[in-house]
Design a protein around this motif. Sequence first.
Motif, PDB file in Angstrom:
ATOM      1  N   VAL A  52     -19.943  26.940   1.781  1.00  0.00           N
ATOM      2  CA  VAL A  52     -20.210  26.032   3.187  1.00  0.00           C
ATOM      3  C   VAL A  52     -20.552  24.812   2.440  1.00  0.00           C
ATOM      4  N   TYR A  53     -20.626  24.070   3.510  1.00  0.00           N
ATOM      5  CA  TYR A  53     -20.667  22.701   2.696  1.00  0.00           C
ATOM      6  C   TYR A  53     -21.945  21.988   3.244  1.00  0.00           C
ATOM      7  N   ARG A  54     -21.913  20.077   3.311  1.00  0.00           N
ATOM      8  CA  ARG A  54     -23.436  19.878   3.617  1.00  0.00           C
ATOM      9  C   ARG A  54     -22.776  19.294   5.145  1.00  0.00           C
ATOM     10  N   CYS A  55     -22.783  18.618   5.907  1.00  0.00           N
ATOM     11  CA  CYS A  55     -23.130  17.627   7.116  1.00  0.00           C
ATOM     12  C   CYS A  55     -24.181  17.321   7.828  1.00  0.00           C
ATOM     13  N   TYR A  56     -23.613  15.684   8.057  1.00  0.00           N
ATOM     14  CA  TYR A  56     -25.158  15.518   8.268  1.00  0.00           C
ATOM     15  C   TYR A  56     -24.843  15.093   9.966  1.00  0.00           C
ATOM     16  N   SER A  85     -14.991  15.684   2.555  1.00  0.00           N
ATOM     17  CA  SER A  85     -15.110  15.093   1.493  1.00  0.00           C
ATOM     18  C   SER A  85     -15.527  13.789   1.254  1.00  0.00           C
ATOM     19  N   LEU A  86     -16.942  13.963   1.024  1.00  0.00           N
ATOM     20  CA  LEU A  86     -18.251  13.002   0.930  1.00  0.00           C
ATOM     21  C   LEU A  86     -18.287  13.153  -0.639  1.00  0.00           C
ATOM     22  N   SER A  87     -18.966  12.636  -1.568  1.00  0.00           N
ATOM     23  CA  SER A  87     -18.900  12.536  -3.398  1.00  0.00           C
ATOM     24  C   SER A  87     -19.841  13.132  -3.330  1.00  0.00           C
ATOM     25  N   GLU A  88     -20.273  13.487  -4.183  1.00  0.00           N
ATOM     26  CA  GLU A  88     -22.189  13.863  -4.607  1.00  0.00           C
ATOM     27  C   GLU A  88     -22.697  12.099  -4.678  1.00  0.00           C
ATOM     28  N   ALA A  89     -22.329  11.340  -4.601  1.00  0.00           N
ATOM     29  CA  ALA A  89     -23.007  10.475  -5.125  1.00  0.00           C
ATOM     30  C   ALA A  89     -23.492   9.679  -3.461  1.00  0.00           C
ATOM     31  N   GLU A  90     -23.086  10.168  -2.682  1.00  0.00           N
ATOM     32  CA  GLU A  90     -23.246   9.831  -0.819  1.00  0.00           C
ATOM     33  C   GLU A  90     -24.495  11.004  -0.400  1.00  0.00           C
ATOM     34  N   ARG A 145     -27.944  10.078   0.436  1.00  0.00           N
ATOM     35  CA  ARG A 145     -28.283  10.325   1.640  1.00  0.00           C
ATOM     36  C   ARG A 145     -29.270  10.741   1.719  1.00  0.00           C
ATOM     37  N   ALA A 146     -29.706  11.950   0.338  1.00  0.00           N
ATOM     38  CA  ALA A 146     -31.318  12.634   0.551  1.00  0.00           C
ATOM     39  C   ALA A 146     -32.320  11.400   0.230  1.00  0.00           C
ATOM     40  N   ALA A 147     -31.741  10.511  -0.825  1.00  0.00           N
ATOM     41  CA  ALA A 147     -33.008   9.595  -1.168  1.00  0.00           C
ATOM     42  C   ALA A 147     -33.185   8.826   0.287  1.00  0.00           C
ATOM     43  N   ALA A 148     -32.464   8.849   1.271  1.00  0.00           N
ATOM     44  CA  ALA A 148     -33.277   8.096   2.670  1.00  0.00           C
ATOM     45  C   ALA A 148     -33.614   9.093   3.175  1.00  0.00           C
ATOM     46  N   GLY A 149     -33.802  10.471   3.009  1.00  0.00           N
ATOM     47  CA  GLY A 149     -34.479  11.582   3.660  1.00  0.00           C
ATOM     48  C   GLY A 149     -33.163  12.589   4.859  1.00  0.00           C
ATOM     49  N   GLU A 150     -32.591  11.479   4.411  1.00  0.00           N
ATOM     50  CA  GLU A 150     -31.454  13.436   5.274  1.00  0.00           C
ATOM     51  C   GLU A 150     -31.795  14.520   5.136  1.00  0.00           C
ATOM     52  N   ARG A 151     -31.560  14.896   5.848  1.00  0.00           N
ATOM     53  CA  ARG A 151     -31.239  16.367   4.966  1.00  0.00           C
ATOM     54  C   ARG A 151     -29.554  17.420   6.229  1.00  0.00           C
TER      55      ARG A 151
END
Length: 441
Positions: free
Chosen positions: A93-97, A125-130, A134-140
């Motif tokens: 499973v993978y994270r999407c925004y 293809s998002l990196s861990e840094a990306e 996103r998490a830091a910007a409050g995106e889940r």
Amino acid sequence: MTVTRFAPSPTGRLHVGNIRTALHNWLLARRGGGRFLLRIDDTDAARSREDHVEAIRADLAWLGLHPDGEERQSARFEVYEREFARLVAAGRVYRCYETAQELDLKRKVQLGRGLPPIYDRAALSLSEAEHDARAAAGERPHWRFLLDHESPIAWTDGIRGPQQFDPRQLSDPVVRRADGSWLYMLPSAIDDVAMGITDVLRGEDHVSNTASQLQMFTALGAEPPAFAHEALLTGSEGKLSKRLGSLGVEELRAAGVEPEALVALLARLGTADPVDPALDSAALAASFDLSRFGRAPARFDEAELHRLNAAVIHRLPHARVAAQLPPGMDEAGWNAIRPNLSRVAEAADWWQVVNGSVTAPDFTDEDRAYLAEAAEVLERVGADWAALTGALKDRTGRKGKALFLPLRQALTGHDHGPEMAALLPLIGRDAALDRLHAAGQ
Ligand code: GLU
């Protein structure tokens, strides 16, 4: 051992289509001496309602489809969490925004280019840094299940036969929303494994879900159950009707439909086999066979249901309907009256004819004389229809309608109705005499 489940979401009442699904799962389990589970798919807390859960149980009970166990998805979030963590660890499973609008735009672009509107896996293809940013910007994130593009999907469907899907032609399904809530597909597969479901029988609107879920079973390390998908129901006009989507037990019951009739019809709906009012649920289970079901839409005809309902009522034993009958209506009363009913509730009207007062039509002088004569005969022979009409025939020379109709009218107030031979003894000698005297005056 066969284990089936009926898995409604308690977001509304059952309608004819899901009643049929429930019944077929029950029949499939019963045929193999197996188990039939009720699984309440209530992961959607906002739309699930407890009164709907109760109504679903009550509807199944009314139909005689008693589950051998009940499960609730809302009680199993820990299990889903655990399995989900395993899939995360395994990279399945993978994270999407993407927002709904973004996805919509992507689809439009793809369609514009003549490509199938499949999720492009951009988020993969998002990196861990990306992700961190996103998490830091409050995106889940929401989560998608990663289909294995290298494993072609195939199964032999119990109704549709061999099925094949190229996973490249499918979007990785979203299995979990950004707020942490679950979509139906993954919890369902987890439960099917945990509950030992051997056979999943559901509507053909789930065929492409099955393709994705088959890979979920594999990812969960389990053997998938057997799958069968039924053609959808249409109304008698041959279309998917709005009415069918809302027609449920409550309404059918209010219209006088007995559960035996609904079960007898729905058990065979979608096959070319005749519907038989004489078959009870055990006989229907014994003859239940998925290979009899076709792929063409199954037509649900309410008029047919009502005809069948009458035929079923004509066979129902007194003990089965006693609670629905007017006080005092015994077995002889029921047996006399049931051939005339299209709804059990009409028994009360005929019982009123037996026990209450009747209003006969105005008779001609000739008929009045005839009925006065009938009273004399009845006084002698008693409440015996054959003896009464036999003697009257000899005495008056009347026959056919002239012999029978004035008697029926005077004794019941109706031109038609249950067999007089059965009704007259119920009316009894005294009341019959009163009625003939009144009519003969
Ligand atoms: N809750 C799902 C539905 O009502 C269950 C489908 C299934 O039987 O797997 O569509």
